[in-house]
Scaffold this motif. Sequence first.
Motif, mmCIF file in Angstrom:
data_model
loop_
_atom_site.group_PDB
_atom_site.id
_atom_site.type_symbol
_atom_site.label_atom_id
_atom_site.label_comp_id
_atom_site.label_asym_id
_atom_site.label_seq_id
_atom_site.Cartn_x
_atom_site.Cartn_y
_atom_site.Cartn_z
ATOM 1 N N GLN A 94 -13.443 72.523 56.404
ATOM 2 C CA GLN A 94 -13.418 73.605 55.419
ATOM 3 C C GLN A 94 -13.538 73.053 54.004
ATOM 4 O OE1 GLN A 94 -9.906 76.022 56.083
ATOM 5 N NE2 GLN A 94 -11.090 77.481 57.295
ATOM 6 N N ASN A 95 -12.717 72.072 53.683
ATOM 7 C CA ASN A 95 -12.688 71.543 52.320
ATOM 8 C C ASN A 95 -12.595 70.016 52.339
ATOM 9 O OD1 ASN A 95 -12.371 74.123 50.709
ATOM 10 N ND2 ASN A 95 -10.630 74.288 52.098
ATOM 11 N N VAL A 96 -13.395 69.388 51.479
ATOM 12 C CA VAL A 96 -13.322 67.946 51.281
ATOM 13 C C VAL A 96 -13.265 67.693 49.780
ATOM 14 C CG1 VAL A 96 -14.401 65.699 51.655
ATOM 15 C CG2 VAL A 96 -14.736 67.515 53.339
ATOM 16 N N LEU A 97 -12.251 66.950 49.350
ATOM 17 C CA LEU A 97 -12.120 66.555 47.953
ATOM 18 C C LEU A 97 -12.170 65.037 47.908
ATOM 19 C CD1 LEU A 97 -11.489 67.027 44.949
ATOM 20 C CD2 LEU A 97 -9.067 67.073 45.559
ATOM 21 N N ILE A 98 -13.129 64.491 47.155
ATOM 22 C CA ILE A 98 -13.263 63.042 47.031
ATOM 23 C C ILE A 98 -13.169 62.671 45.563
ATOM 24 C CG2 ILE A 98 -14.754 61.044 47.413
ATOM 25 C CD1 ILE A 98 -15.993 62.600 49.768
ATOM 26 N N ASP A 99 -12.181 61.846 45.241
ATOM 27 C CA ASP A 99 -11.967 61.338 43.887
ATOM 28 C C ASP A 99 -12.135 59.830 43.983
ATOM 29 O OD1 ASP A 99 -11.142 60.627 41.369
ATOM 30 O OD2 ASP A 99 -9.226 61.679 41.456
ATOM 31 N N SER A 113 -18.377 74.542 60.631
ATOM 32 C CA SER A 113 -17.601 75.564 59.920
ATOM 33 C C SER A 113 -18.548 76.561 59.272
ATOM 34 C CB SER A 113 -16.726 74.894 58.860
ATOM 35 O OG SER A 113 -15.977 75.854 58.159
ATOM 36 N N ASP A 114 -18.116 77.816 59.173
ATOM 37 C CA ASP A 114 -18.956 78.821 58.514
ATOM 38 C C ASP A 114 -19.151 78.490 57.045
ATOM 39 O OD1 ASP A 114 -19.268 80.244 60.845
ATOM 40 O OD2 ASP A 114 -17.698 81.706 60.392
ATOM 41 N N VAL A 115 -18.100 77.982 56.401
ATOM 42 C CA VAL A 115 -18.166 77.593 54.989
ATOM 43 C C VAL A 115 -17.519 76.223 54.827
ATOM 44 C CG1 VAL A 115 -17.448 78.124 52.634
ATOM 45 C CG2 VAL A 115 -18.091 79.981 54.176
ATOM 46 N N THR A 116 -18.252 75.306 54.205
ATOM 47 C CA THR A 116 -17.726 73.982 53.889
ATOM 48 C C THR A 116 -17.838 73.762 52.389
ATOM 49 O OG1 THR A 116 -18.412 73.084 56.038
ATOM 50 C CG2 THR A 116 -17.988 71.497 54.277
ATOM 51 N N ASN A 117 -16.733 73.362 51.773
ATOM 52 C CA ASN A 117 -16.695 73.057 50.342
ATOM 53 C C ASN A 117 -16.498 71.563 50.162
ATOM 54 O OD1 ASN A 117 -16.636 75.836 49.107
ATOM 55 N ND2 ASN A 117 -14.864 75.968 50.469
ATOM 56 N N SER A 134 -29.802 73.525 59.105
ATOM 57 C CA SER A 134 -29.371 74.788 59.715
ATOM 58 C C SER A 134 -28.429 75.566 58.804
ATOM 59 C CB SER A 134 -28.674 74.506 61.048
ATOM 60 O OG SER A 134 -27.586 73.611 60.856
ATOM 61 N N ALA A 135 -27.863 74.900 57.814
ATOM 62 C CA ALA A 135 -26.937 75.549 56.873
ATOM 63 C C ALA A 135 -27.607 75.733 55.520
ATOM 64 C CB ALA A 135 -25.675 74.703 56.709
ATOM 65 N N GLY A 136 -27.273 76.814 54.845
ATOM 66 C CA GLY A 136 -27.694 76.983 53.463
ATOM 67 C C GLY A 136 -26.797 76.120 52.593
ATOM 68 N N CYS A 137 -27.356 75.545 51.549
ATOM 69 C CA CYS A 137 -26.567 74.632 50.722
ATOM 70 C C CYS A 137 -26.786 74.932 49.244
ATOM 71 C CB CYS A 137 -26.954 73.186 51.042
ATOM 72 S SG CYS A 137 -25.919 71.954 50.218
ATOM 73 N N ASN A 165 -33.050 78.761 52.202
ATOM 74 C CA ASN A 165 -32.379 79.588 53.215
ATOM 75 C C ASN A 165 -30.929 79.912 52.859
ATOM 76 O OD1 ASN A 165 -31.281 77.003 53.591
ATOM 77 N ND2 ASN A 165 -31.107 77.258 55.811
ATOM 78 N N PHE A 166 -30.532 79.649 51.619
ATOM 79 C CA PHE A 166 -29.124 79.795 51.265
ATOM 80 C C PHE A 166 -28.618 81.219 51.495
ATOM 81 C CE2 PHE A 166 -25.599 80.705 48.395
ATOM 82 C CZ PHE A 166 -24.711 79.722 48.783
ATOM 83 N N ASP A 167 -29.331 82.225 51.018
ATOM 84 C CA ASP A 167 -28.854 83.608 51.127
ATOM 85 C C ASP A 167 -28.836 84.105 52.569
ATOM 86 O OD1 ASP A 167 -28.409 83.834 48.392
ATOM 87 O OD2 ASP A 167 -30.466 84.476 48.003
ATOM 88 N N SER A 168 -29.794 83.665 53.386
ATOM 89 C CA SER A 168 -29.890 84.165 54.755
ATOM 90 C C SER A 168 -29.083 83.353 55.777
ATOM 91 C CB SER A 168 -31.357 84.190 55.191
ATOM 92 O OG SER A 168 -31.904 82.884 55.171
ATOM 93 N N ALA A 169 -28.678 82.158 55.426
ATOM 94 C CA ALA A 169 -28.002 81.281 56.394
ATOM 95 C C ALA A 169 -26.615 81.796 56.758
ATOM 96 C CB ALA A 169 -27.903 79.870 55.829
ATOM 97 N N LYS A 170 -26.258 81.677 58.036
ATOM 98 C CA LYS A 170 -24.929 82.076 58.498
ATOM 99 C C LYS A 170 -23.886 81.029 58.125
ATOM 100 C CE LYS A 170 -26.542 84.891 62.339
ATOM 101 N NZ LYS A 170 -26.579 85.087 63.800
ATOM 102 N N LYS A 171 -24.295 79.769 58.044
ATOM 103 C CA LYS A 171 -23.398 78.678 57.660
ATOM 104 C C LYS A 171 -23.764 78.239 56.250
ATOM 105 C CE LYS A 171 -22.057 78.268 62.058
ATOM 106 N NZ LYS A 171 -20.928 77.698 62.738
ATOM 107 N N LYS A 172 -22.745 78.002 55.420
ATOM 108 C CA LYS A 172 -23.003 77.628 54.029
ATOM 109 C C LYS A 172 -22.190 76.392 53.635
ATOM 110 C CE LYS A 172 -24.230 82.277 52.362
ATOM 111 N NZ LYS A 172 -25.433 82.282 53.093
#
Length: 192
Positions: A94-99, A113-117, A134-137, A165-172
Amino acid sequence: EFEAGAGKFKMNDTTDQLFEANTRGYKNNYDLTTTNENGKSVVKFNMKEKKLVVNSRRNTNKVLLKLNTSPVWNMKFKVGAAALDFDLSPYIIQNVLIDMGAASMRLKLGDKSDVTNLNIDAGVSSISIDVPDSAGCEINADVSLSSKHFEDFQKVGGGLYKTSNFDSAKKKIYINVKTGISSITVHRYSGW
């Protein structure tokens, strides 16, 4: 959560355990804690001594991390002068934070995941990210002094880029990058 200083850190395999780490170099230099917070497991793996001693037999610091593929993961990495090679494609992220400081990073994301940040804050770094086609980015990049190559992305405005494909993709996948003088590449790969 993973926190370390200088070293080489790799994740390219899975485990039946929740978390597994193999270290080479500084003996007994990592703390591992697992707690339960509101029904969720929190794994913290931190380096105790973050400075390497030059001309010492102990100056190697290599870590191989492995995760279980079943949980939904939220990850936080804080590293110094490091080389990161992370294949996160097998995991539900779901979420990845890299510092990171002055570092090099190769990162591969998947579409579990449906949404990955993905949020990256880096100093002088070389960054390479693979995302599935396969994912919109969407990339929001604050990288004015950096060289950038965003393969198959269209510039929307300012530092904003999107795949067709960002707007149409099911995975983002949402990537936010803030760097100093760096080189950053985002490449799309086929999942087939």
